[in-house]
Design an enzyme around this catalytic site. Structure first.
Site, PDB file in Angstrom:
ATOM      1  N   SER A  11       1.167  -1.375  -0.093  1.00 50.44           N
ATOM      2  CA  SER A  11       0.249   0.104   0.244  1.00 50.44           C
ATOM      3  C   SER A  11       1.083   1.474   0.544  1.00 50.44           C
ATOM      4  O   SER A  11       1.515   1.402   0.714  1.00 50.44           O
ATOM      5  CB  SER A  11      -0.719   0.110   1.550  1.00 50.44           C
ATOM      6  OG  SER A  11      -1.394   1.192   1.127  1.00 50.44           O
ATOM      7  N   HIS A  36      -1.518  -1.982  -4.085  1.00 54.23           N
ATOM      8  CA  HIS A  36      -2.542  -1.898  -3.203  1.00 54.23           C
ATOM      9  C   HIS A  36      -2.780  -0.489  -3.669  1.00 54.23           C
ATOM     10  O   HIS A  36      -2.223   0.403  -3.138  1.00 54.23           O
ATOM     11  CB  HIS A  36      -2.523  -2.316  -2.052  1.00 54.23           C
ATOM     12  CG  HIS A  36      -3.764  -2.461  -0.983  1.00 54.23           C
ATOM     13  ND1 HIS A  36      -4.617  -3.239  -0.754  1.00 54.23           N
ATOM     14  CD2 HIS A  36      -4.413  -1.352  -0.213  1.00 54.23           C
ATOM     15  CE1 HIS A  36      -6.134  -2.857  -0.173  1.00 54.23           C
ATOM     16  NE2 HIS A  36      -5.720  -1.444   0.242  1.00 54.23           N
ATOM     17  N   ASP A  38      -4.733   2.498  -1.828  1.00 57.25           N
ATOM     18  CA  ASP A  38      -6.488   2.944  -1.466  1.00 57.25           C
ATOM     19  C   ASP A  38      -7.080   5.071  -1.663  1.00 57.25           C
ATOM     20  O   ASP A  38      -6.001   5.195  -1.492  1.00 57.25           O
ATOM     21  CB  ASP A  38      -5.596   3.435   0.155  1.00 57.25           C
ATOM     22  CG  ASP A  38      -5.016   1.651   1.069  1.00 57.25           C
ATOM     23  OD1 ASP A  38      -6.023   1.438   1.156  1.00 57.25           O
ATOM     24  OD2 ASP A  38      -3.883   2.050   1.318  1.00 57.25           O
ATOM     25  N   MET A  40      -9.186   6.808  -0.636  1.00 58.07           N
ATOM     26  CA  MET A  40     -11.195   7.853  -0.200  1.00 58.07           C
ATOM     27  C   MET A  40     -11.220   8.807  -1.203  1.00 58.07           C
ATOM     28  O   MET A  40     -10.829   9.794  -1.527  1.00 58.07           O
ATOM     29  CB  MET A  40      -9.754   7.653   0.858  1.00 58.07           C
ATOM     30  CG  MET A  40      -9.252   6.784   1.695  1.00 58.07           C
ATOM     31  SD  MET A  40      -8.450   6.967   3.139  1.00 58.07           S
ATOM     32  CE  MET A  40      -7.345   5.917   3.224  1.00 58.07           C
ATOM     33  N   HIS A  69      -8.435  -0.776  -3.548  1.00 61.71           N
ATOM     34  CA  HIS A  69      -9.390  -1.073  -2.050  1.00 61.71           C
ATOM     35  C   HIS A  69     -10.218   0.675  -2.370  1.00 61.71           C
ATOM     36  O   HIS A  69      -9.522   1.874  -2.154  1.00 61.71           O
ATOM     37  CB  HIS A  69      -8.300  -1.463  -1.387  1.00 61.71           C
ATOM     38  CG  HIS A  69      -9.266  -1.221   0.072  1.00 61.71           C
ATOM     39  ND1 HIS A  69      -8.593  -0.692   1.203  1.00 61.71           N
ATOM     40  CD2 HIS A  69     -10.090  -1.392   0.237  1.00 61.71           C
ATOM     41  CE1 HIS A  69      -9.290  -1.475   2.197  1.00 61.71           C
ATOM     42  NE2 HIS A  69     -10.432  -1.135   1.629  1.00 61.71           N
ATOM     43  N   MET A  71     -12.308   2.540  -0.656  1.00 62.20           N
ATOM     44  CA  MET A  71     -13.043   3.465   0.344  1.00 62.20           C
ATOM     45  C   MET A  71     -13.701   4.211  -0.009  1.00 62.20           C
ATOM     46  O   MET A  71     -13.522   5.506  -0.155  1.00 62.20           O
ATOM     47  CB  MET A  71     -12.096   3.106   2.091  1.00 62.20           C
ATOM     48  CG  MET A  71     -11.293   2.414   1.983  1.00 62.20           C
ATOM     49  SD  MET A  71     -10.466   2.664   2.922  1.00 62.20           S
ATOM     50  CE  MET A  71      -8.768   2.950   1.526  1.00 62.20           C
ATOM     51  N   MET A 140     -10.779  -6.029   7.260  1.00 67.95           N
ATOM     52  CA  MET A 140     -10.025  -5.269   7.287  1.00 67.95           C
ATOM     53  C   MET A 140      -9.311  -5.009   8.793  1.00 67.95           C
ATOM     54  O   MET A 140     -10.303  -5.284  10.023  1.00 67.95           O
ATOM     55  CB  MET A 140     -10.871  -3.548   7.375  1.00 67.95           C
ATOM     56  CG  MET A 140     -10.717  -3.259   5.816  1.00 67.95           C
ATOM     57  SD  MET A 140     -10.415  -1.606   5.595  1.00 67.95           S
ATOM     58  CE  MET A 140      -8.960  -0.937   6.083  1.00 67.95           C
ATOM     59  N   GLY A 145      -9.355   4.400   6.900  1.00 66.88           N
ATOM     60  CA  GLY A 145      -8.923   6.092   7.258  1.00 66.88           C
ATOM     61  C   GLY A 145      -7.431   5.857   6.427  1.00 66.88           C
ATOM     62  O   GLY A 145      -7.084   7.216   6.145  1.00 66.88           O
ATOM     63  N   GLY A 147      -3.442   4.746   7.729  1.00 69.35           N
ATOM     64  CA  GLY A 147      -2.194   4.125   7.524  1.00 69.35           C
ATOM     65  C   GLY A 147      -1.381   4.348   9.365  1.00 69.35           C
ATOM     66  O   GLY A 147      -1.966   4.766   9.994  1.00 69.35           O
ATOM     67  N   ASP A 179      -5.642  -6.993   5.249  1.00 66.82           N
ATOM     68  CA  ASP A 179      -5.866  -5.154   5.128  1.00 66.82           C
ATOM     69  C   ASP A 179      -5.464  -4.407   6.655  1.00 66.82           C
ATOM     70  O   ASP A 179      -6.615  -4.482   7.236  1.00 66.82           O
ATOM     71  CB  ASP A 179      -6.331  -4.025   4.196  1.00 66.82           C
ATOM     72  CG  ASP A 179      -5.998  -3.171   4.362  1.00 66.82           C
ATOM     73  OD1 ASP A 179      -4.901  -2.567   4.489  1.00 66.82           O
ATOM     74  OD2 ASP A 179      -6.606  -2.276   3.052  1.00 66.82           O
ATOM     75  N   GLY A 180      -4.149  -3.945   7.308  1.00 69.91           N
ATOM     76  CA  GLY A 180      -3.755  -2.869   8.072  1.00 69.91           C
ATOM     77  C   GLY A 180      -3.729  -3.524   9.154  1.00 69.91           C
ATOM     78  O   GLY A 180      -3.613  -4.860   9.706  1.00 69.91           O
ATOM     79  N   GLY A 201       1.553  -1.307   4.170  1.00 69.88           N
ATOM     80  CA  GLY A 201       1.900   0.120   4.547  1.00 69.88           C
ATOM     81  C   GLY A 201       2.917   0.735   4.679  1.00 69.88           C
ATOM     82  O   GLY A 201       3.259   0.297   5.123  1.00 69.88           O
ATOM     83  N   SER A 202       2.639   0.975   6.223  1.00 76.13           N
ATOM     84  CA  SER A 202       3.948   1.413   6.651  1.00 76.13           C
ATOM     85  C   SER A 202       4.598   1.407   6.990  1.00 76.13           C
ATOM     86  O   SER A 202       6.082   1.960   7.024  1.00 76.13           O
ATOM     87  CB  SER A 202       3.309   2.471   8.176  1.00 76.13           C
ATOM     88  OG  SER A 202       1.473   1.007   8.779  1.00 76.13           O
TER      89      SER A 202
HETATM   90  C1  DX5 Z   1      -6.508   1.721   5.005  1.00 78.39           C
HETATM   91  C2  DX5 Z   1      -5.821   1.252   4.234  1.00 78.39           C
HETATM   92  C3  DX5 Z   1      -4.882   0.250   4.443  1.00 78.39           C
HETATM   93  C4  DX5 Z   1      -4.378   0.594   5.137  1.00 78.39           C
HETATM   94  C5  DX5 Z   1      -2.606  -0.159   5.434  1.00 78.39           C
HETATM   95  O1  DX5 Z   1      -7.102   2.329   5.158  1.00 78.39           O
HETATM   96  O2  DX5 Z   1      -6.828  -0.052   4.125  1.00 78.39           O
HETATM   97  O3  DX5 Z   1      -4.702  -0.222   3.015  1.00 78.39           O
HETATM   98  O4  DX5 Z   1      -3.627   1.727   4.928  1.00 78.39           O
HETATM   99  O5  DX5 Z   1      -1.255   0.328   5.896  1.00 78.39           O
HETATM  100  P1  DX5 Z   1      -0.649  -0.256   7.450  1.00 78.39           P
HETATM  101  O6  DX5 Z   1      -0.172  -1.017   7.155  1.00 78.39           O
HETATM  102  O7  DX5 Z   1      -0.025   0.855   7.857  1.00 78.39           O
HETATM  103  O8  DX5 Z   1      -1.990  -0.862   8.398  1.00 78.39           O
HETATM  104 ZN    ZN Z   2      -6.312  -0.796   1.727  1.00 78.69          ZN
END
Ligand code: DX5
Ligand code: ZN
Length: 331
Positions: A11, A36, A38, A40, A69, A71, A140, A145, A147, A179-180, A201-202
């Protein structure tokens, strides 16, 4: 292509959003399996990222598959743009008010994979009515929302294995994504619950951490967790562990090795600490992968016994002809 089972979808939400082209190149170079994305809309979630146009431009920057993804409140309304942007899969949330089924059908009609995501508080039963139309179930393990939030272990425990059951009617295919909050600490647990795709992600963007290593570790930990769980909580046999099938004088060991390999099992011959022969050379060990031991035994146990008899005969014949040659002494 990674050789294990689990795949990492990177992500780029936590990358420098002003330089996403660099981010996708970087995750590709680091060995991510997919990207991936994201999306939003500041309505479905209290945050705003990027949309179809950005994805379309990124499409030219990497060959990696794109998992979108969404959202957003109205994925159906903007679906054509995401299809046109070159997303390989499109996953949106089951919690929206918009009609869900037509959007899933349109994604599939375009030849892409269709997915539904569930927030931590939404039960998987919400997906039941759509199961026949699903290629992806995204669970999730943080509130969507942002990372960098912590992994909700109880949600994972409750839903990840159960998500697999939603695909029970399919002979093959069907991916469970988590995810998350996935990182080195949580990947093994998620892997043990059989997820196919770990969204990360992070954890990939921690200063001072090598991104390639994080990806490899997360994949390996997830695979290890999966194998461990499959094996009933007993550490699985490492793929490269070898066991001694038998020990024989060198020329006989070599013949047996060739027979084993002819059956497609890679075997090795190593000088062992085995019996000393009259020619001053010890028996060689014939080793096979632990995972193939039973099939090798089934196929070659009779040959092994025959070679052992041949070894006895050869030793006797050698002694009759040459006597016993003392092994080379090492000062
Ligand atoms: C959150 C996203 C995820 C998220 C992943 O809303 O859908 O994809 O950012 O990031 P990490 O791995 O930092 O939780
Ligand atoms: Zn995501």
């Amino acid at each position: 292509m990674a050789d294990g089972r689990a795949r990492v979808a990177a992500s780029i939400l936590d990358a420098d959003l002003s330089n996403l082209a660099y981010a996708v190149r970087r995750v590709q170079k680091a060995g991510a399996d997919r990207i991936h994305l994201d999306v939003m809309d500041a309505h479905f979630v209290p945050n705003l990222t990027f949309g179809a146009k950005t994805i379309k431009h990124l499409r030219k920057r990497t060959e990696l598959p794109f998992d979108a993804h969404l959202m957003v409140d109205e994925p159906g309304r903007f679906l054509d743009e995401y299809l046109d942007a070159g997303c390989d899969s499109i996953t949106f949330h089951v919690e929206i008010d918009e009609e869900i089924e037509p959007t899933l059908r349109r994604i599939r009609a375009a030849g892409r994979a269709a997915g539904l995501a569930v927030k931590p508080g939404t039960p998987l039963s919400a997906l039941e009515p759509y199961r026949d139309l699903l290629d992806i179930v995204l669970v999730m393990t943080v509130e969507p929302g942002f990372g960098g939030q912590s992994f909700m272990k109880d949600v994972a425990q409750q839903k990840l294995l159960a998500a697999r059951d939603l695909f029970s009617h399919r002979a093959f295919g069907g991916e469970v994504h988590v995810d998350g909050g996935i990182n080195r600490e949580t990947a093994e647990f998620a892997g043990g619950l059989g997820v196919d795709i770990l969204v990360v992600g992070s954890a990939l963007f921690i200063k001072g951490h090598d991104m390639g290593r994080e990806i490899r570790l997360i994949r390996a930990l997830a695979d290890e967790g999966y194998q461990y769980a499959l094996n009933g909580g007993v550490p699985p046999i490492p793929r490269d562990r070898m066991v001694t099938f038998t020990s024989l004088p060198k020329h006989l060991a070599h013949r047996l090795l060739e027979e084993i390999e002819a059956g497609g099992v890679p075997a090795v011959m190593l000088r062992g600490a085995g019996q000393m022969n009259p020619d001053g050379v010890r028996d060689y060990d014939v080793l096979v992968p632990a995972s193939a031991e039973s099939i090798v035994t089934e196929r070659h146990a009779a040959a092994r016994a025959a070679y052992q008899r041949a070894a006895v005969a050869w030793r006797e014949a050698f002694i009759a002809e040459h006597g016993i040659i003392p092994p080379p002494s090492h000062p």
